[in-house]
Design a protein around this motif. Structure first.
Motif, PDB file in Angstrom:
ATOM      1  N   ARG A  91      38.335 142.005  -6.027  1.00 16.38           N
ATOM      2  CA  ARG A  91      39.758 142.299  -6.197  1.00 16.38           C
ATOM      3  C   ARG A  91      40.324 141.619  -7.451  1.00 16.38           C
ATOM      4  O   ARG A  91      41.084 142.208  -8.222  1.00 16.38           O
ATOM      5  N   LEU A  92      39.965 140.328  -7.641  1.00 16.98           N
ATOM      6  CA  LEU A  92      40.420 139.596  -8.841  1.00 16.98           C
ATOM      7  C   LEU A  92      39.885 140.249 -10.110  1.00 16.98           C
ATOM      8  O   LEU A  92      40.627 140.453 -11.065  1.00 16.98           O
ATOM      9  N   ARG A  93      38.595 140.569 -10.096  1.00 16.10           N
ATOM     10  CA  ARG A  93      37.957 141.187 -11.272  1.00 16.10           C
ATOM     11  C   ARG A  93      38.624 142.526 -11.597  1.00 16.10           C
ATOM     12  O   ARG A  93      38.870 142.842 -12.757  1.00 16.10           O
ATOM     13  N   GLY A  94      38.915 143.291 -10.541  1.00 17.83           N
ATOM     14  CA  GLY A  94      39.550 144.596 -10.719  1.00 17.83           C
ATOM     15  C   GLY A  94      40.907 144.463 -11.389  1.00 17.83           C
ATOM     16  O   GLY A  94      41.378 145.369 -12.079  1.00 17.83           O
ATOM     17  N   ARG A  95      41.533 143.321 -11.170  1.00 16.58           N
ATOM     18  CA  ARG A  95      42.868 143.064 -11.737  1.00 16.58           C
ATOM     19  C   ARG A  95      42.753 142.518 -13.159  1.00 16.58           C
ATOM     20  O   ARG A  95      43.754 142.269 -13.828  1.00 16.58           O
ATOM     21  N   GLY A  96      41.516 142.222 -13.554  1.00 14.45           N
ATOM     22  CA  GLY A  96      41.306 141.648 -14.890  1.00 14.45           C
ATOM     23  C   GLY A  96      41.324 140.131 -14.887  1.00 14.45           C
ATOM     24  O   GLY A  96      41.348 139.491 -15.936  1.00 14.45           O
ATOM     25  N   ASP A  97      41.322 139.522 -13.688  1.00 12.07           N
ATOM     26  CA  ASP A  97      41.293 138.052 -13.587  1.00 12.07           C
ATOM     27  C   ASP A  97      39.853 137.583 -13.432  1.00 12.07           C
ATOM     28  O   ASP A  97      39.039 138.248 -12.807  1.00 12.07           O
ATOM     29  N   GLY A  98      39.570 136.425 -13.988  1.00 11.49           N
ATOM     30  CA  GLY A  98      38.224 135.873 -13.847  1.00 11.49           C
ATOM     31  C   GLY A  98      38.117 135.002 -12.597  1.00 11.49           C
ATOM     32  O   GLY A  98      39.117 134.611 -12.000  1.00 11.49           O
ATOM     33  N   TRP A  99      36.887 134.713 -12.184  1.00 12.61           N
ATOM     34  CA  TRP A  99      36.616 133.748 -11.106  1.00 12.61           C
ATOM     35  C   TRP A  99      35.305 133.059 -11.443  1.00 12.61           C
ATOM     36  O   TRP A  99      34.306 133.730 -11.712  1.00 12.61           O
ATOM     37  N   PRO A 100      35.286 131.712 -11.491  1.00 16.82           N
ATOM     38  CA  PRO A 100      34.074 131.006 -11.932  1.00 16.82           C
ATOM     39  C   PRO A 100      32.825 131.384 -11.125  1.00 16.82           C
ATOM     40  O   PRO A 100      32.862 131.352  -9.890  1.00 16.82           O
ATOM     41  N   VAL A 101      31.777 131.723 -11.827  1.00 16.88           N
ATOM     42  CA  VAL A 101      30.522 132.136 -11.177  1.00 16.88           C
ATOM     43  C   VAL A 101      29.968 131.001 -10.307  1.00 16.88           C
ATOM     44  O   VAL A 101      29.464 131.238  -9.209  1.00 16.88           O
ATOM     45  N   MET A 102      30.107 129.744 -10.780  1.00 15.26           N
ATOM     46  CA  MET A 102      29.545 128.619 -10.025  1.00 15.26           C
ATOM     47  C   MET A 102      30.212 128.454  -8.662  1.00 15.26           C
ATOM     48  O   MET A 102      29.578 128.001  -7.716  1.00 15.26           O
ATOM     49  N   ARG A 103      31.484 128.848  -8.577  1.00 13.28           N
ATOM     50  CA  ARG A 103      32.152 128.773  -7.267  1.00 13.28           C
ATOM     51  C   ARG A 103      31.545 129.784  -6.301  1.00 13.28           C
ATOM     52  O   ARG A 103      31.335 129.479  -5.118  1.00 13.28           O
ATOM     53  N   THR A 104      31.272 130.980  -6.826  1.00 15.57           N
ATOM     54  CA  THR A 104      30.646 132.005  -5.978  1.00 15.57           C
ATOM     55  C   THR A 104      29.260 131.552  -5.542  1.00 15.57           C
ATOM     56  O   THR A 104      28.892 131.691  -4.373  1.00 15.57           O
ATOM     57  N   VAL A 105      28.509 130.960  -6.467  1.00 14.88           N
ATOM     58  CA  VAL A 105      27.156 130.468  -6.158  1.00 14.88           C
ATOM     59  C   VAL A 105      27.231 129.395  -5.064  1.00 14.88           C
ATOM     60  O   VAL A 105      26.455 129.417  -4.100  1.00 14.88           O
ATOM     61  N   ALA A 106      28.181 128.464  -5.205  1.00 16.13           N
ATOM     62  CA  ALA A 106      28.330 127.385  -4.216  1.00 16.13           C
ATOM     63  C   ALA A 106      28.635 127.961  -2.837  1.00 16.13           C
ATOM     64  O   ALA A 106      28.072 127.530  -1.827  1.00 16.13           O
ATOM     65  N   TRP A 107      29.536 128.949  -2.786  1.00  8.21           N
ATOM     66  CA  TRP A 107      29.917 129.570  -1.503  1.00  8.21           C
ATOM     67  C   TRP A 107      28.704 130.252  -0.856  1.00  8.21           C
ATOM     68  O   TRP A 107      28.444 130.072   0.338  1.00  8.21           O
ATOM     69  N   VAL A 108      27.982 131.028  -1.658  1.00 11.00           N
ATOM     70  CA  VAL A 108      26.810 131.748  -1.128  1.00 11.00           C
ATOM     71  C   VAL A 108      25.775 130.747  -0.603  1.00 11.00           C
ATOM     72  O   VAL A 108      25.236 130.915   0.499  1.00 11.00           O
ATOM     73  N   LEU A 109      25.531 129.675  -1.360  1.00 15.11           N
ATOM     74  CA  LEU A 109      24.583 128.649  -0.912  1.00 15.11           C
ATOM     75  C   LEU A 109      25.064 127.988   0.385  1.00 15.11           C
ATOM     76  O   LEU A 109      24.265 127.723   1.283  1.00 15.11           O
ATOM     77  N   GLY A 110      26.373 127.736   0.465  1.00 16.07           N
ATOM     78  CA  GLY A 110      26.938 127.142   1.683  1.00 16.07           C
ATOM     79  C   GLY A 110      26.717 128.020   2.897  1.00 16.07           C
ATOM     80  O   GLY A 110      26.287 127.549   3.961  1.00 16.07           O
ATOM     81  N   VAL A 111      26.986 129.318   2.741  1.00 19.82           N
ATOM     82  CA  VAL A 111      26.796 130.263   3.857  1.00 19.82           C
ATOM     83  C   VAL A 111      25.309 130.359   4.216  1.00 19.82           C
ATOM     84  O   VAL A 111      24.945 130.386   5.395  1.00 19.82           O
ATOM     85  N   LEU A 112      24.445 130.358   3.188  1.00 23.29           N
ATOM     86  CA  LEU A 112      23.001 130.446   3.451  1.00 23.29           C
ATOM     87  C   LEU A 112      22.481 129.218   4.205  1.00 23.29           C
ATOM     88  O   LEU A 112      21.598 129.346   5.048  1.00 23.29           O
ATOM     89  N   THR A 113      23.055 128.032   3.910  1.00 22.08           N
ATOM     90  CA  THR A 113      22.605 126.834   4.647  1.00 22.08           C
ATOM     91  C   THR A 113      22.997 126.922   6.119  1.00 22.08           C
ATOM     92  O   THR A 113      22.248 126.486   6.989  1.00 22.08           O
ATOM     93  N   VAL A 114      24.168 127.511   6.405  1.00 25.73           N
ATOM     94  CA  VAL A 114      24.572 127.719   7.815  1.00 25.73           C
ATOM     95  C   VAL A 114      23.586 128.690   8.467  1.00 25.73           C
ATOM     96  O   VAL A 114      23.097 128.451   9.580  1.00 25.73           O
TER      97      VAL A 114
END
Length: 316
Positions: free
Chosen positions: A46-69
Motif C-alpha cells: 500500500r505504501l509503495r503504491g502511494r509512492g512512499d518508501g519502507w526500509p527493506v531491513m524492517r521487512t526482513v526483520a519482521w519476516v525473520l521474527g515471524v519465521l522464528t515463531v
C-alpha cells in the motif's frame, strides 16, 4: 496431534535436530504466522503504491521474527517440547526473547499508522483509535519499567515454580495460551527498550540499556536454579518416556543451561540495535545543527568572531 493429558504418554523416538525441525504445521500458530506476514506485506504494498518508501531491513526483520515463531511452534520442536523440558525451554526462549526483538525491529506500529487512511475531521477510524491507544493511560502503565520488569520476572518464576505450569501443559489450549503469553510478555518488555515504534515511554539510550540489564540477570538465575537442582522440579517432565532415552534430571539440567545461555543473546542483539539507533540519532542531530547554521547565515560564528575581535582590540 492432540496432546491429551500431560504429553508424557506420547511415545516419541529420541530427540534429534532433524526430528525437531520437521514441519508439523501446528494450525493455531501457522494461521497466526501467515496472517502476520500477509498483513505486513499488504501494508508495505500500500505504501509503495502511494509512492512512499519502507526500509527493506524492517521487512526482513519482521519476516525473520515471524519465521522464528513458526520454527518454535510449527515444527517437531512443539511435539518434543511437550515431553522434554530442554526442548520446551528452547521454544520458550526463542518465542519470548528472540522473536519479539525481531518483530519490533520491523516497526509494525509505524507501518500500520502510515498504511491506515485518516478517517477525516471529527471522525474516528482504526488509525485514530490506534493513536488514542498509543497515547492512552493503559499503555503508559503497561510499558513502564515498573510494570514490564516484574512481569518479565514473574512469567518465569511464577509459572515454572507453581502448579500453573503443569495445569497449562495438560491441554493443547493451555499450552498455546502459555506460548502466546510468552510472546506478548517479550513484546511488552522489549518494546520501550527497542524504541523503534512510537510509544508513551521513550527513555534515552542509556536508560534503555539499564532497563535491559535489569531484566536479564533473572533469566540467568532461573537457569542456574534449574541446573543446580538435585531432583526434577516440574511434574510434567518428571517421568520422561523410556523411548526418549533421557533422564529427567539431565533433561532439566540441559533446560537450565539453555535458559542461562539464552539470556545473553537478546542482550547482544538489543545492544547492537541501540548502538546503531544512538549513532543515527547523533548524526541526525548533527545534520539538524548544520542546517540551522546554514539557515542562520553563520550568525553564531560571526558573533563569536566579533567577540574575539573586541577582546583583541581591548587587549591592545
Amino acid at each position: 496431534m492432540d496432546h491429551g493429558g500431560h504429553g508424557t504418554n506420547m511415545e516419541l523416538p529420541p530427540f534429534t535436530l532433524g526430528r525437531g525441525l520437521e514441519f508439523t504445521g501446528e494450525p493455531f500458530f501457522l494461521v497466526g504466522c501467515l496472517l502476520a506476514l500477509g498483513l505486513y506485506a499488504a501494508a508495505v504494498v500500500r505504501l509503495r503504491g502511494r509512492g512512499d518508501g519502507w526500509p527493506v531491513m524492517r521487512t526482513v526483520a519482521w519476516v525473520l521474527g515471524v519465521l522464528t515463531v513458526g520454527l518454535a511452534m510449527c515444527t517437531g520442536l512443539n511435539e518434543y517440547g511437550m515431553v522434554l523440558f530442554s526442548v520446551h525451554m528452547v521454544q520458550h526462549m526463542v518465542i519470548s526473547m528472540l522473536s519479539p526483538i525481531l518483530l519490533l525491529l520491523g516497526a509494525p506500529v509505524t507501518l500500520t499508522l502510515r498504511a491506515l487512511p485518516s478517517a477525516g475531521r471529527g471522525r474516528k477510524g482504526p488509525r485514530e483509535l490506534l493513536v488514542a491507544l498509543l497515547h492512552g493511560r493503559l499503555l503508559r502503565v503497561t510499558t513502564h519499567p515498573a510494570f514490564t520488569i516484574p512481569l518479565f520476572i514473574a512469567s518465569l518464576y511464577g509459572l515454572y515454580f507453581s502448579p500453573l505450569f503443569d495445569f497449562l501443559m495438560g491441554s493443547t489450549t493451555g499450552h498455546r495460551a502459555m506460548m502466546v503469553h510468552f510472546l506478548l510478555v517479550g513484546l511488552v518488555f522489549f518494546w520501550p527498550i527497542m524504541g523503534v515504534d512510537p510509544g508513551p515511554h521513550r527513555p534515552g539510550h542509556l536508560m534503555r540499556m539499564l532497563e535491559l540489564f535489569a531484566g536479564m540477570p533473572f533469566h540467568a538465575f532461573f537457569g542456574i536454579a534449574l541446573m543446580m537442582a538435585s531432583e526434577p522440579m516440574i511434574a510434567t517432565y518428571a517421568h520422561p518416556s523410556p523411548s526418549l532415552r533421557v533422564s529427567a534430571l539431565s533433561d532439566q539440567t540441559a533446560a537450565g543451561g539453555i535458559a542461562w545461555a539464552f539470556s545473553e543473546i537478546p542482550s547482544v542483539l538489543v545492544l547492537i540495535a541501540l548502538v546503531f539507533q544512538w549513532h543515527n540519532s547523533e548524526q541526525r542531530q548533527a545534520r539538524r545543527l548544520d542546517r540551522a547554521a546554514d539557515r542562520d547565515g553563520e550568525k553564531e560564528l560571526a558573533a563569536y568572531n566579533a567577540y574575539l575581535a573586541s577582546l583583541q582590540a581591548r587587549g591592545q
